[in-house]
Design a protein around this motif. Structure first.
Motif, mmCIF file in Angstrom:
data_model
loop_
_atom_site.group_PDB
_atom_site.id
_atom_site.type_symbol
_atom_site.label_atom_id
_atom_site.label_comp_id
_atom_site.label_asym_id
_atom_site.label_seq_id
_atom_site.Cartn_x
_atom_site.Cartn_y
_atom_site.Cartn_z
ATOM 1 N N GLY A 223 35.021 35.743 36.337
ATOM 2 C CA GLY A 223 34.623 36.768 37.576
ATOM 3 C C GLY A 223 35.509 36.539 38.794
ATOM 4 N N ALA A 224 34.760 36.434 39.935
ATOM 5 C CA ALA A 224 35.453 36.686 41.228
ATOM 6 C C ALA A 224 36.730 35.503 41.334
ATOM 7 N N VAL B 69 47.821 32.520 29.334
ATOM 8 C CA VAL B 69 46.501 32.938 29.360
ATOM 9 C C VAL B 69 45.546 32.444 30.266
ATOM 10 N N PRO B 70 44.705 33.210 31.063
ATOM 11 C CA PRO B 70 43.784 32.833 32.232
ATOM 12 C C PRO B 70 43.046 31.398 31.554
ATOM 13 N N GLU C 40 41.686 30.330 45.648
ATOM 14 C CA GLU C 40 41.926 31.696 44.878
ATOM 15 C C GLU C 40 42.831 31.560 43.768
ATOM 16 N N PHE C 41 42.055 32.103 42.446
ATOM 17 C CA PHE C 41 42.946 32.345 41.115
ATOM 18 C C PHE C 41 43.739 33.437 41.223
#
Lengths: 111, 116
Positions: B53-54, B29-30, B66-67
């Motif tokens: 978000g971004a 899960v993020p 960066e995710f």
């Protein structure tokens, strides 16, 4: 003034002595944490508290105890210090998301 | 419980070179993701964070991360290393559910050395 303060900054003690490390914060956060840092092992959680009446064990709580005296104060005790508790200890606070704010650390040496 | 893996306990780069520090986490899960930096004889300070978000997050001192959900990664980069970047870097992931939401799990750290 620093948001999270720790006292003492350095401590040398002998095996078997009782030691207390103190942490105070002015961030107004409910959540506070104690970690120890050892080279190559990163930060390991000892205890954490999500509010004054909530105390939880972390990964490595054996040999340690804590007291949350107030929202702003969270102390860590070593009841009977042993040499393998020689480490750098950090206190931290956080909001509910988890961004943590760290104190400057206490370097503890147990002889 | 979460687990966080930082590939490479030591990374060395030349001044001006790209910095890439790798971090992978275990959650399906993020979660919320963080990078912290520790300079010698100091505590940890936040470099950057991802909450929502971004997926490309910019932090202090020219760092970004960066995710990537599909890769469960949150790698830290800086286009051009500076001598002052020499420090230890920690990736951290928050607990993503339940009563311990917000508790952080840390990787073991990556020591960055920058050569002149």
């Amino acid at each position: 003034d620093a948001d999270v303060t720790q006292t003492p900054r350095n401590r040398i003690t002998k095996t078997g002595k009782r030691i207390m490390l103190e942490c105070s914060q002015t961030k107004g956060h409910d959540r506070m944490y104690w970690y120890r840092q050892d080279p190559g092992l990163g930060l390991r959680l000892i205890y954490y508290s999500f509010d004054v009446k909530d105390i939880n064990k972390g990964e490595i709580s054996d040999g340690y105890s804590v007291s949350r005296q107030a929202q702003a104060k969270f102390s860590l005790s070593l009841e009977s210090a042993i040499p393998n508790q020689t480490a750098l200890y950090f206190c931290a606070t956080s909001d509910f998301i988890g961004e943590q704010f760290f104190g400057p650390g206490t370097r503890l040496t147990v002889l | 419980a979460q687990s966080v893996t930082q590939l490479g306990s030591h990374v060395s780069v030349s001044e001006g070179a790209l910095v890439l520090l790798r971090c992978n986490y275990s959650s399906s899960v993020p979660p919320y993701l963080f990078w912290y930096v520790q300079y010698p004889n100091q505590g940890l300070q936040l470099l950057l964070k991802y909450t929502t978000g971004a997926t490309l997050v910019k932090g202090i001192n020219g760092f970004e991360a960066e995710f990537k959900k599909s890769e469960t990664s949150f790698h830290l980069t800086k286009p051009s290393a500076h001598m002052s970047d020499a420090a230890e870097y920690f990736c951290a992931v928050s607990e993503d559910r339940g009563s311990t939401l917000g508790r952080l799990y840390f990787g073991r750290g990556t020591q960055l050395t920058v050569w002149p």
